[in-house]
Write a protein that holds these residues in place. Sequence first.
Motif, short mmCIF file in Angstrom:
data_model
loop_
_atom_site.label_atom_id
_atom_site.label_comp_id
_atom_site.label_asym_id
_atom_site.label_seq_id
_atom_site.Cartn_x
_atom_site.Cartn_y
_atom_site.Cartn_z
N CYS A 197 1.06 -1.23 0.24
CA CYS A 197 0.12 -0.04 0.09
C CYS A 197 0.94 1.24 -0.08
N LEU A 198 0.63 2.24 -1.00
CA LEU A 198 1.35 3.69 -0.91
C LEU A 198 0.31 4.61 -0.12
N VAL A 199 0.84 5.37 0.66
CA VAL A 199 -0.01 6.44 1.29
C VAL A 199 0.63 7.69 0.72
N LEU A 200 -0.27 8.37 -0.04
CA LEU A 200 -0.04 9.79 -0.86
C LEU A 200 -0.59 10.91 -0.32
N ALA A 210 2.79 5.61 -14.63
CA ALA A 210 2.55 3.96 -14.95
C ALA A 210 1.24 3.34 -14.57
N GLY A 211 0.50 4.27 -13.60
CA GLY A 211 -1.04 3.92 -13.40
C GLY A 211 -2.19 4.41 -14.37
N HIS A 240 -7.03 1.21 -6.26
CA HIS A 240 -5.88 0.47 -6.84
C HIS A 240 -5.53 1.27 -8.09
N LEU A 241 -4.25 1.18 -8.36
CA LEU A 241 -3.52 1.51 -9.84
C LEU A 241 -3.22 0.29 -10.70
N LYS A 262 -2.26 -0.93 -4.45
CA LYS A 262 -3.25 -0.37 -3.62
C LYS A 262 -2.65 1.17 -3.36
N ILE A 263 -3.39 2.28 -3.36
CA ILE A 263 -2.88 3.53 -2.93
C ILE A 263 -4.12 4.24 -1.94
#
Length: 494
Positions: free
Chosen positions: A17-20, A37-38, A62-63, A71-72
């Motif tokens: 998971c990326l938290v942005l 990329a996504g 999700h990307l 998941k982001i």
Amino acid sequence: MEFSINLTSPEKAQADCLVLPIAGKKLPTALAKLDEAGQGWISALLASGELAEKSGSTLATHLPIGNKPQKIVLVQVDKDVNAAASRKLADTIAKVLVGGKSISAAVWLGGIRGVDAGALTHAITQSIVAESYRFTAFKSEPDPAPLLAQIAYIVAKKSDVDTAEAGLARGLAVGHGVNFARELGNLPGNACTPTYLADEAVKLARHYGIKADVLEAADMEKLGMGSLLSVAKGSVQPPKLITLEYRGGAKSAKPIALVGKGITFDSGGISLKPGEGMDEMKYDMGGAAAVLGTFRALAELGLPINVVGVIPTCENMPAGNASKPGDVVKSMSGQTIEILNTDAEGRLILCDALTYTAKFEPEVVIDLATLTGACIIALGHVASGLYANNDALADELLAAADESGDKAWRMPLWDDYQEQLKSNFADVANIGGRPAGSVTAACFLARFTKDYTWAHLDIAGTAWKSGAAKGATGRPVPLLVEYLAQRAAKKAKK
């Protein structure tokens, strides 16, 4: 749970998971490659308004990256974030990650402006550690532990790495200290007795190389601690006086003393409390728990400062030999006390502990106690009540409260209130009536602290929560660690 600092860019992060964090609807330049990329999903989501513009709003999605969806979690932040806002942001991120199903997570710090990487890693780490806490000691089927096992912080500049590492270390130490205090507080009174509390203090001391000592009732009798012993005599559980000595500073430097009230269960004694809610009186050792939590944190950090902990601990129970309203006892200081209410017992054990603390020749003494319901009436459950006989000390503690988010509010300590404590039969009464109950309790303690610089934190409203969220909070560990860190930094500059 493992934490790390990664000098990389968001599109290269390896995590479930990326938290942005993102301010507004505009895609940050640093996320352009990840967005590409996504297939442009991030910029499309931002443009569509799917992420609400209110600070703290989140959007999980999700990307479509390669053959595996990434998941982001997008988190809305203000363009410039101050310290208070960063703590709220940290709580938001912690809830999302700890409550989620990801095993690993990466938190990109580049989208947050206004506070440095150290402050961010401190706040987020502390929140994640606290959010991950579960009380399982007496559950046959414990609540599931969080899946989250690895957290990486993504920084873009090499100059941010050391700052982020320092913040991470502070966040871990404070989080561990808070959770240790919470665990002690949440234990029931039949488990967390004065003896158990003393054993835990000795274990902590051995693990971190801290000096520990425990006085028994006979030792206290020899010292003339008639006030403390008057509270303990109605219980079958023996009282203890615990001392800890952390020596991280110069040998010649006087210590900061922390004195924590340790009533492991408070029935009110002969002045019996109402039955409803009495179970929460296991939390009446919140001051003691916070002292132990603070010692764990400062030992983990290795702060270059000398600190002494003094914990008077006992139960307050009704019995045929318990103190009665109207009894007169003699404190270690020589002052006599008329006990008008046996439920005002915290000040009776603290006054002897405060007198005893003088033997360490402290530079400053801070006591912390779940002392009065009156403080809850005055300040609710938001801020601890702060009393001090020294303006500079009060200012330092308030600054630490602001920086840590562990709120405190200064209350008056004027001699005018001493009139309410007059007794016809002793030097002082242990209560001053309903008006200004928290203030008169502090004024009582002030009579035993005239020989040194002293502050009192009434944490009755902040040491635990009731209702559906019932449980110990671990406050004021964050405030105290921040205060000690600031003191250590000032000494290092001299």
